[in-house]
Design a protein around this motif. Structure first.
Motif, PDB file in Angstrom:
ATOM      1  N   VAL A  15       0.843  -1.189   0.000  1.00 27.59           N
ATOM      2  CA  VAL A  15       0.000   0.000   0.000  1.00 27.59           C
ATOM      3  C   VAL A  15       0.885   1.249   0.000  1.00 27.59           C
ATOM      4  N   ASN A  16       1.928   1.248   0.825  1.00 27.31           N
ATOM      5  CA  ASN A  16       2.903   2.323   0.781  1.00 27.31           C
ATOM      6  C   ASN A  16       3.934   1.967  -0.283  1.00 27.31           C
ATOM      7  N   GLY A  17       4.697   0.927  -0.010  1.00 26.52           N
ATOM      8  CA  GLY A  17       5.647   0.457  -1.007  1.00 26.52           C
ATOM      9  C   GLY A  17       6.721   1.445  -1.385  1.00 26.52           C
ATOM     10  N   ASP A  18       6.837   2.550  -0.629  1.00 28.36           N
ATOM     11  CA  ASP A  18       7.806   3.603  -0.925  1.00 28.36           C
ATOM     12  C   ASP A  18       7.622   4.187  -2.326  1.00 28.36           C
ATOM     13  N   LYS A  19       6.350   4.258  -2.739  1.00 24.55           N
ATOM     14  CA  LYS A  19       6.029   4.825  -4.054  1.00 24.55           C
ATOM     15  C   LYS A  19       6.389   6.312  -4.157  1.00 24.55           C
ATOM     16  N   LEU A  20       6.320   7.039  -3.051  1.00 25.29           N
ATOM     17  CA  LEU A  20       6.651   8.458  -3.106  1.00 25.29           C
ATOM     18  C   LEU A  20       8.082   8.655  -3.592  1.00 25.29           C
ATOM     19  N   ASN A  21       8.985   7.791  -3.163  1.00 23.15           N
ATOM     20  CA  ASN A  21      10.375   7.906  -3.596  1.00 23.15           C
ATOM     21  C   ASN A  21      10.484   7.783  -5.111  1.00 23.15           C
ATOM     22  N   THR A  22       9.668   6.912  -5.689  1.00 25.40           N
ATOM     23  CA  THR A  22       9.677   6.751  -7.139  1.00 25.40           C
ATOM     24  C   THR A  22       9.178   8.011  -7.829  1.00 25.40           C
ATOM     25  N   ALA A  34       0.222  10.004  -9.688  1.00 24.63           N
ATOM     26  CA  ALA A  34      -0.774   8.966  -9.422  1.00 24.63           C
ATOM     27  C   ALA A  34      -0.114   7.708  -8.866  1.00 24.63           C
ATOM     28  N   MET A  35      -0.679   7.208  -7.780  1.00 21.28           N
ATOM     29  CA  MET A  35      -0.209   5.960  -7.168  1.00 21.28           C
ATOM     30  C   MET A  35      -1.266   4.873  -7.322  1.00 21.28           C
ATOM     31  N   ALA A  36      -0.788   3.634  -7.425  1.00 18.51           N
ATOM     32  CA  ALA A  36      -1.694   2.490  -7.440  1.00 18.51           C
ATOM     33  C   ALA A  36      -1.073   1.363  -6.643  1.00 18.51           C
ATOM     34  N   GLN A  37      -1.920   0.462  -6.179  1.00 18.24           N
ATOM     35  CA  GLN A  37      -1.463  -0.689  -5.402  1.00 18.24           C
ATOM     36  C   GLN A  37      -2.041  -1.955  -6.018  1.00 18.24           C
ATOM     37  N   SER A  38      -1.162  -2.930  -6.255  1.00 18.43           N
ATOM     38  CA  SER A  38      -1.564  -4.198  -6.861  1.00 18.43           C
ATOM     39  C   SER A  38      -0.975  -5.355  -6.074  1.00 18.43           C
ATOM     40  N   PRO A  39      -1.794  -6.087  -5.309  1.00 18.71           N
ATOM     41  CA  PRO A  39      -1.260  -7.254  -4.609  1.00 18.71           C
ATOM     42  C   PRO A  39      -0.560  -8.183  -5.594  1.00 18.71           C
ATOM     43  N   SER A  40       0.618  -8.630  -5.244  1.00 14.45           N
ATOM     44  CA  SER A  40       1.418  -9.422  -6.184  1.00 14.45           C
ATOM     45  C   SER A  40       0.767 -10.746  -6.559  1.00 14.45           C
ATOM     46  N   VAL A  41      -0.211 -11.191  -5.769  1.00 17.37           N
ATOM     47  CA  VAL A  41      -0.877 -12.469  -6.076  1.00 17.37           C
ATOM     48  C   VAL A  41      -2.007 -12.287  -7.088  1.00 17.37           C
ATOM     49  N   LEU A  42      -2.335 -11.037  -7.445  1.00  9.09           N
ATOM     50  CA  LEU A  42      -3.421 -10.795  -8.387  1.00  9.09           C
ATOM     51  C   LEU A  42      -2.883 -10.472  -9.773  1.00  9.09           C
ATOM     52  N   ASN A  85      -7.682   9.151  -5.697  1.00  4.54           N
ATOM     53  CA  ASN A  85      -6.476   9.423  -4.905  1.00  4.54           C
ATOM     54  C   ASN A  85      -6.557   8.773  -3.530  1.00  4.54           C
ATOM     55  N   ALA A  86      -7.010   7.537  -3.519  1.00  3.57           N
ATOM     56  CA  ALA A  86      -7.188   6.819  -2.258  1.00  3.57           C
ATOM     57  C   ALA A  86      -5.888   6.707  -1.466  1.00  3.57           C
ATOM     58  N   LEU A  87      -4.767   6.668  -2.159  1.00  5.29           N
ATOM     59  CA  LEU A  87      -3.484   6.494  -1.480  1.00  5.29           C
ATOM     60  C   LEU A  87      -2.848   7.820  -1.077  1.00  5.29           C
ATOM     61  N   GLY A  88      -3.510   8.927  -1.386  1.00  8.14           N
ATOM     62  CA  GLY A  88      -3.104  10.217  -0.838  1.00  8.14           C
ATOM     63  C   GLY A  88      -1.838  10.811  -1.393  1.00  8.14           C
ATOM     64  N   SER A  89      -1.660  10.769  -2.701  1.00  6.44           N
ATOM     65  CA  SER A  89      -0.470  11.353  -3.317  1.00  6.44           C
ATOM     66  C   SER A  89      -0.783  12.725  -3.899  1.00  6.44           C
ATOM     67  N   LEU A 134      -5.819  16.444  -6.507  1.00 11.69           N
ATOM     68  CA  LEU A 134      -6.889  15.760  -5.783  1.00 11.69           C
ATOM     69  C   LEU A 134      -6.581  15.739  -4.291  1.00 11.69           C
ATOM     70  N   PRO A 135      -7.582  15.938  -3.457  1.00  9.99           N
ATOM     71  CA  PRO A 135      -7.337  15.788  -2.018  1.00  9.99           C
ATOM     72  C   PRO A 135      -7.077  14.327  -1.689  1.00  9.99           C
ATOM     73  N   PRO A 136      -6.398  14.055  -0.594  1.00 12.21           N
ATOM     74  CA  PRO A 136      -6.159  12.662  -0.204  1.00 12.21           C
ATOM     75  C   PRO A 136      -7.476  11.934   0.009  1.00 12.21           C
ATOM     76  N   GLY A 137      -7.509  10.674  -0.364  1.00 12.94           N
ATOM     77  CA  GLY A 137      -8.725   9.881  -0.225  1.00 12.94           C
ATOM     78  C   GLY A 137      -8.713   8.969   0.982  1.00 12.94           C
ATOM     79  N   TRP A 138      -9.045   7.727   0.765  1.00 11.43           N
ATOM     80  CA  TRP A 138      -9.252   6.713   1.795  1.00 11.43           C
ATOM     81  C   TRP A 138      -8.165   6.660   2.863  1.00 11.43           C
ATOM     82  N   ALA A 139      -6.935   6.668   2.477  1.00 18.26           N
ATOM     83  CA  ALA A 139      -5.852   6.452   3.425  1.00 18.26           C
ATOM     84  C   ALA A 139      -5.664   7.612   4.401  1.00 18.26           C
ATOM     85  N   CYS A 140      -6.268   8.750   4.121  1.00 19.01           N
ATOM     86  CA  CYS A 140      -5.963   9.953   4.900  1.00 19.01           C
ATOM     87  C   CYS A 140      -7.143  10.567   5.639  1.00 19.01           C
TER      88      CYS A 140
END
Length: 199
Positions: free
Chosen positions: A103-110, A154-162, A146-150, A130-136
């Motif tokens: 969910v975080n994954g250090d995406k901001l650094n990228t 744009a940030m996205a989250q993908s479980p590696s098993v999906l 903007n659920a991940l609040g960037s 966009l204002p921060p969404g769900w996470a904030c």
């Protein structure tokens, strides 16, 4: 002939980030007079160099891997030093997006890395309005924009098993489309400035 061309420069490891990239393209093309195209940055050859040089905006995308952008994207960035030496992308519009399993994954650094890459090329960065969404927020929902609040991109989250058909979730794809639309809407005015400066 389109008034504005947006190139979405992407390299996806397993296909999840490519889903984001396609959403950016869709969002950009939802604006009248805009043509958007998806380009793979695996190799900075003459065709890719010509495509990117001819674009009014370049939106860069990469998976976040081990706290930064992928090795393939880094190779592309390093190969672009020949473009940098000629100021080939100076004053083009730039933006970025990324995806990771965490969910975080250090995406901001990228995203910081992508924005600095654009800054070195003297491009004009467009962030996410966009204002921060769900996470904030206590009332936020995972299916909000903007659920991940960037703010930077744009940030996205993908479980590696999906598989890419099931991740990222639609809200993250909609956020990427919003970014594409925002870039397309801001590019005409910024492109006119680029043309004036070049004269």
């Amino acid at each position: 002939m389109p008034e504005v061309t947006v190139a979405v420069a992407d390299r996806s490891g397993h296909g999840h980030t490519e889903q984001q990239a396609k959403s950016v393209v869709w969002g950009a093309e939802s604006v009248d007079g805009v043509d958007a195209l998806l380009v793979d940055v695996e190799k900075l050859g003459e065709n890719l160099r010509t495509t990117l040089a001819g674009a009014d905006a370049i939106v860069s995308g990469t998976p976040t891997s081990m706290a930064g952008h992928s090795a393939v994207f880094q190779s592309f960035a390093e190969a672009s030093s020949v473009v940098w030496a000629e100021q080939g992308w100076k004053d083009q519009v730039a933006a970025g997006f990324t995806n990771s399993a965490g969910v975080n994954g250090d995406k901001l650094n990228t995203l910081v890395g992508l924005s600095l890459f654009a800054a070195q090329h003297e491009m004009t960065w467009v962030g996410l309005d966009l204002p921060p969404g769900w996470a904030c927020t206590s009332a936020g929902r995972r299916d909000s924009l903007n659920a991940l609040g960037s703010f930077l991109g744009a940030m996205a989250q993908s479980p590696s098993v999906l598989a890419p058909a099931k991740a990222p979730v639609q809200a993250d794809l909609d956020t990427a489309a919003h970014l594409g639309r925002r870039v397309a809407e801001h590019t005409p005015a910024l492109s006119r400035r680029r043309q004036v400066v070049a004269q």
